[in-house]
Design a protein around this motif. Structure first.
Motif, PDB file in Angstrom:
ATOM      1  N   ILE A   1       0.850  -1.191   0.000  1.00  0.00           N
ATOM      2  CA  ILE A   1       0.000   0.000   0.000  1.00  0.00           C
ATOM      3  C   ILE A   1       0.881   1.234   0.000  1.00  0.00           C
ATOM      4  O   ILE A   1       1.932   1.259   0.649  1.00  0.00           O
ATOM      5  CB  ILE A   1      -0.969   0.005   1.194  1.00  0.00           C
TER       6      ILE A   1
ATOM      7  N   SER B   1      -8.572  -5.524  -0.317  1.00  0.00           N
ATOM      8  CA  SER B   1      -9.744  -4.714  -0.662  1.00  0.00           C
ATOM      9  C   SER B   1     -10.546  -4.325   0.583  1.00  0.00           C
ATOM     10  O   SER B   1     -11.132  -3.241   0.638  1.00  0.00           O
ATOM     11  CB  SER B   1     -10.648  -5.470  -1.642  1.00  0.00           C
TER      12      SER B   1
ATOM     13  N   GLU C   1      -8.787  -1.410   2.046  1.00  0.00           N
ATOM     14  CA  GLU C   1      -8.946  -0.242   1.186  1.00  0.00           C
ATOM     15  C   GLU C   1     -10.318   0.398   1.368  1.00  0.00           C
ATOM     16  O   GLU C   1     -10.443   1.632   1.409  1.00  0.00           O
ATOM     17  CB  GLU C   1      -8.716  -0.638  -0.275  1.00  0.00           C
TER      18      GLU C   1
ATOM     19  N   ASP D   1     -11.107   4.087   2.957  1.00  0.00           N
ATOM     20  CA  ASP D   1     -11.912   5.031   2.189  1.00  0.00           C
ATOM     21  C   ASP D   1     -12.996   5.674   3.058  1.00  0.00           C
ATOM     22  O   ASP D   1     -13.168   6.898   3.045  1.00  0.00           O
ATOM     23  CB  ASP D   1     -12.547   4.318   0.992  1.00  0.00           C
TER      24      ASP D   1
END
Length: 491
Positions: free
Chosen positions: A41, A452, A455, A459
């Motif tokens: 990342i 994911s 992530e 977010d």
């Protein structure tokens, strides 16, 4: 401090002012290369703000730097020496698995430490392997970025790379390296180290460096070292108040984990409180609750007193007068912290002006929340949007009485209700990094190679005061567990 102006393709613009301090403050050495680094990342906005080329950072050469396999131009890697009180016991410490590459001078002229965490053994490893596991490094990335978005001063995470090697903790785990950035890594423990094993001249050099780095506004005709103490106290009073206002529990408030810059650092066994309870502890090693949520302000004051002790020789030539100056400065902490906390709590309740009974109103709510096991974050969110049924307090006589007092209090200020709502919305986050959501993201990443989940979590955490529909699921509590939630250092 001179600055290196040459910028290579990746954008590294490194200077090394810390390396110009006395050599006893650090040990120079390079990171230990790893087998097959892979970028997991990268913090794009942070990289850009640092003046780094995002595309170049993702190249083989860029990843090699983030893994410690290559040294960027201008870097002088070093492990910093420091000491510290760990759970009240003084000991010699130092960067046992981290190296400072240098200080990135950003396009805005800011000086930011670039540190690799998990980069191999150093002189200060104390029998450790100098490495880090993937899970704890991802945890630090998630929590530090969430703290930044909550407007809480913090060290930040630029990148995480896996090493292609294993580390042994309780089990065999994937190795990883975190690139951490901070205003500096100067700690209370840094001063404790120099005070214990250095000279007064070296102590003065460290204090002068800290002033130049973080408090250059000091007047030439004032006691510059008293000013340093007072400013560090102010920053910590503000920082700890911000922690308390969002229910953040650091978990390991040793003196080596308190920065002079006023940033949060070292996200080991940290977590966020769900049900309001000042005795909340998550860290598996904090068996006596020394660093419980409700103790954090007291521990901060204790740590600052240890800092004050280190600079007594600089405060005044007369020992008695030096002690008095230090004691007077430390005595200000409680009031400074309390005023920051009270102002923040007024904001959480939509209160603009000040009344003597405000604290009674606030404590009345907190007492109810503790008695009924009400969720800290969600209770304030329910108050913000008049959704009483979203809290376990709804329907109780005590809440009805408190609510009446609160509404009367709001009615005694000039600002309209819509302004109070806006103030509350900007003071009460829609969500925090819920412990079960963090664990869910870490499990998906570490056990299944699925990033994911992390992530998506990052977010929704990026705009904690947006109160958007997408955040609703992430504000929900986890299913009740028979076992208390525990966090671990990951060292």
């Amino acid at each position: 401090m001179p600055e290196i102006k040459k910028i290579i393709e990746t954008g590294w613009n490194l200077d090394n002012s810390y390396a110009r301090l006395p050599k006893s403050f650090f040990t120079s050495l390079n990171p230990t290369p790893v087998r097959s680094p892979k970028l997991i990342i990268l913090n794009y906005p942070l990289a850009t703000s640092l003046g780094l080329n995002v595309q170049a950072l993702q190249s083989n050469d860029g990843v090699a730097v983030l893994a410690g396999n290559q040294i960027p131009e201008g870097a002088l890697p070093l492990a910093q020496a420091y000491a510290g009180h760990q759970f009240g016991h003084f000991t010699m410490l130092g960067d046992g698995r981290a190296l400072l590459l240098g200080e990135q001078v950003t396009p805005k002229g800011e000086r930011i430490d670039i540190q690799l965490k998990g980069s191999g053994k150093t002189q200060y490893s104390r029998g450790g392997d100098g490495r880090a596991a993937l899970g704890p490094m991802l945890r630090e990335y998630i929590i530090s970025e969430a703290m930044h978005r909550l407007d809480i001063p913090t060290a930040r995470s630029l990148a995480v790379v896996t090493t292609g090697e294993s580390v042994i903790r309780e089990t065999e785990q994937f190795g990883a390296i975190l690139t951490r950035v901070a205003a500096s890594h100067l700690r209370v423990g840094t001063f404790q180290y120099v005070s214990k094993w250095g000279t007064v001249e070296e102590l003065r050099a460290l204090a002068d460096y800290t002033l130049q780095r973080h408090f250059p506004e000091v007047d030439a005709d004032e006691n510059r070292y008293l000013f340093l103490l007072q400013e560090v106290i102010k920053r910590q009073a503000m920082l700890i108040a911000k922690w308390q206002l969002v229910g953040f529990i650091h978990g390991v408030m040793n003196t080596d984990n308190m920065t002079l810059s006023g940033e949060t650092i070292d996200y080991g066994p940290c977590a966020f409180m769900d049900a309001y309870d000042p005795a909340t502890v998550f860290s598996s090693i904090d068996i006596h609750g020394r660093y419980a949520y409700g103790n954090q302000p007291h521990i901060a004051e204790w740590n600052l007193a240890r800092f004050a002790e280190t600079i007594l020789p600089l405060l005044h030539d007369n020992q008695v007068q030096a002690v008095k100056l230090a004691q007077d400065a430390i005595s200000d902490f409680t009031e400074l912290y309390h005023s920051n906390w009270l102002a923040g709590m007024r904001g959480k309740l939509g209160i603009f002006n000040e009344e003597l009974q405000d604290e009674t109103l606030i404590e009345g709510l907190l007492s109810m929340m503790q008695n009924y096991g009400a969720d800290y974050t969600n209770t304030f969110r329910a108050l913000t949007f008049d959704k009483w049924s979203d809290t376990v307090l709804f329907g109780t006589r005590s809440f009805a009485q408190w609510h009446e007092l609160w509404q009367a209090r709001l009615g005694r200020q000039q600002e309209p209700k819509i302004s109070s709502h806006q103030l509350m919305q900007s003071s009460n986050p829609a969500l925090i990094p819920r412990n079960h959501r963090v664990e869910e993201a870490l499990e998906a990443a570490v056990k299944h190679g699925d990033y994911s989940v992390m992530e998506r979590l990052l977010d929704v955490l990026s705009c904690p005061y947006a109160h958007s529909p997408e955040q609703a699921d992430y504000s929900k509590l986890s299913a009740k567990s028979k076992r208390p939630y525990r966090t671990f250092c990951g060292t």
